[in-house]
Design an enzyme around this catalytic site. Structure first.
Site, mmCIF file in Angstrom:
data_model
loop_
_atom_site.group_PDB
_atom_site.id
_atom_site.type_symbol
_atom_site.label_atom_id
_atom_site.label_comp_id
_atom_site.label_asym_id
_atom_site.label_seq_id
_atom_site.Cartn_x
_atom_site.Cartn_y
_atom_site.Cartn_z
ATOM 1 N N HIS A 238 0.717 2.969 -3.224
ATOM 2 C CA HIS A 238 1.010 1.646 -2.657
ATOM 3 C C HIS A 238 2.523 1.408 -2.547
ATOM 4 C CE1 HIS A 238 -3.190 0.602 -3.205
ATOM 5 N NE2 HIS A 238 -3.120 0.895 -4.483
HETATM 6 C C1 BDR Z 1 -0.050 -2.989 -6.371
HETATM 7 O O1 BDR Z 1 -0.506 -3.432 -7.643
HETATM 8 C C2 BDR Z 1 -0.072 -2.553 -8.639
HETATM 9 O O2 BDR Z 1 -1.157 -2.165 -9.418
HETATM 10 C C3 BDR Z 1 0.609 -1.397 -7.970
HETATM 11 O O3 BDR Z 1 1.723 -0.977 -8.714
HETATM 12 C C4 BDR Z 1 1.010 -1.942 -6.633
HETATM 13 O O4 BDR Z 1 2.269 -2.564 -6.699
HETATM 14 C C5 BDR Z 1 -1.227 -2.507 -5.571
HETATM 15 O O5 BDR Z 1 -2.168 -3.531 -5.425
#
Ligand code: BDR
Ligand code: CA
Length: 309
Positions: A238
């Site tokens: 992500h």
């Molecule tokens: C986001 O939430 C966190 O768990 C990850 O680091 C990312 O920033 C994804 O939904």
């Protein structure tokens, strides 16, 4: 090429670690400040993790503590994804102590001394620290070239059916950032789900060699469970998508949208409403990253990880 002054706010976080290393390995960016926020795990872990990630990459960049809970809502972590220490159980050598002070003060101080539209702000966690910056000194938005956020979802969320984790954790702060007036780019789940790290990518990273950072990155990739969302095929990178947009925008297809976030208490809390057709007349203009060239993304990421010490 003149590297662009960059500030990264993050909650490391397994995918934050990969994203930070991509940023630190990228000649397009001059990362001047890293700030930590509670998110994936509490600040007690995200802060030392950020310092250790920066130090492992051989960089001496100030790391500053930020908020350990959202502006208004309840703090809920994602340790079930990132492990109790936020790095999938990997223990990195400790970095230097964080710089004294608070994240929002440190960011505002950097922005105050910056030229107009010069700073890239990358937000990889709940938007609390960034929200505080623009709530307290809104005129600093004119120093920002772009705010790139990994946040939100056009479709299904991952924290709730409606909401992505970062947006859901602090929607009030996100609302402040979306409306601050600086250009905003959104790497939502819809695009970050396309950057799926599979066993093949882990093997490519191992084969690329590199130093302790690449080894740590590979260990993190090995430690994170493959997501149900991907059908068990891999895990989503992500946060590195947000950095990749700042580094290599040609990898993305994007659209200009109107975006706002639901700050209500109900099942829609944290939902990002994205108006691709500008029908609502509501929300703030934002650049929505819609697709990423996943092969190009990993072709950028893996050699850069391997180039770090
Ligand atoms: C986001 O939430 C966190 O768990 C990850 O680091 C990312 O920033 C994804 O939904
Ligand atoms: Ca994150």
């Amino acid at each position: 090429m003149t590297p662009r002054p960059t500030i990264i706010d993050c909650d490391p976080g397994t995918d934050d670690a990969i994203a930070l290393w991509l940023a630190l390995a990228s000649p397009e960016l001059d990362v001047q400040l890293v700030t930590a926020v509670g998110g994936n795990v509490g600040l007690a872990h995200t802060l030392p993790n950020a310092a250790a990630i920066v130090a492992l990459a051989g960089k001496r960049i100030p790391v500053v503590a930020g908020a350990d809970r959202p502006l208004l809502g309840r703090f809920i972590d994602a340790a079930h994804v990132h492990g109790d220490n936020g790095l999938g159980g990997l223990i990195l050598p400790s970095g230097p102590p964080p710089q004294a002070g608070l994240a929002s003060d440190a960011i505002r101080a950097r922005l105050r001394e910056a030229a107009p539209r010069s700073v890239t702000l990358i937000g990889l966690g709940p938007a609390t620290n960034l929200g505080l910056v623009f709530a307290t000194e809104p005129e600093l938005a004119d120093r920002v070239a772009e705010i790139v956020l990994m946040t939100g979802a056009v479709g299904e969320g991952n924290a709730t059916p409606a909401a992505e984790f970062n947006a859901w954790n602090d929607p009030e702060a996100l609302a402040i950032v979306l409306a601050c007036g600086a250009p905003v780019a959104l790497a939502t789940l819809d695009v970050t789900n396309q950057a799926l790290c599979t066993p093949d990518h882990i093997a490519q990273l191992r084969a690329a060699g590199g130093g302790a950072t690449a080894d740590a990155a590979a260990r993190i990739w090995q430690a994170v469970k493959f997501s149900r969302r991907s059908g068990g095929l891999g895990h989503e990178q992500h946060d590195a998508c947000a950095v990749a947009w700042a580094v290599a925008p040609h990898l993305f297809r994007h659209a200009t949208v109107l975006a706002e976030v639901d700050c209500g208490p109900g099942i829609g809390r944290g939902r990002t409403a994205v108006d691709r057709w500008h029908r609502s007349g509501r929300g703030s203009p934002a650049t929505l990253l819609e697709t990423v060239d996943a092969a190009g993304f990993f072709a950028l990421l893996i050699p850069r990880l391997a180039a770090l010490p």
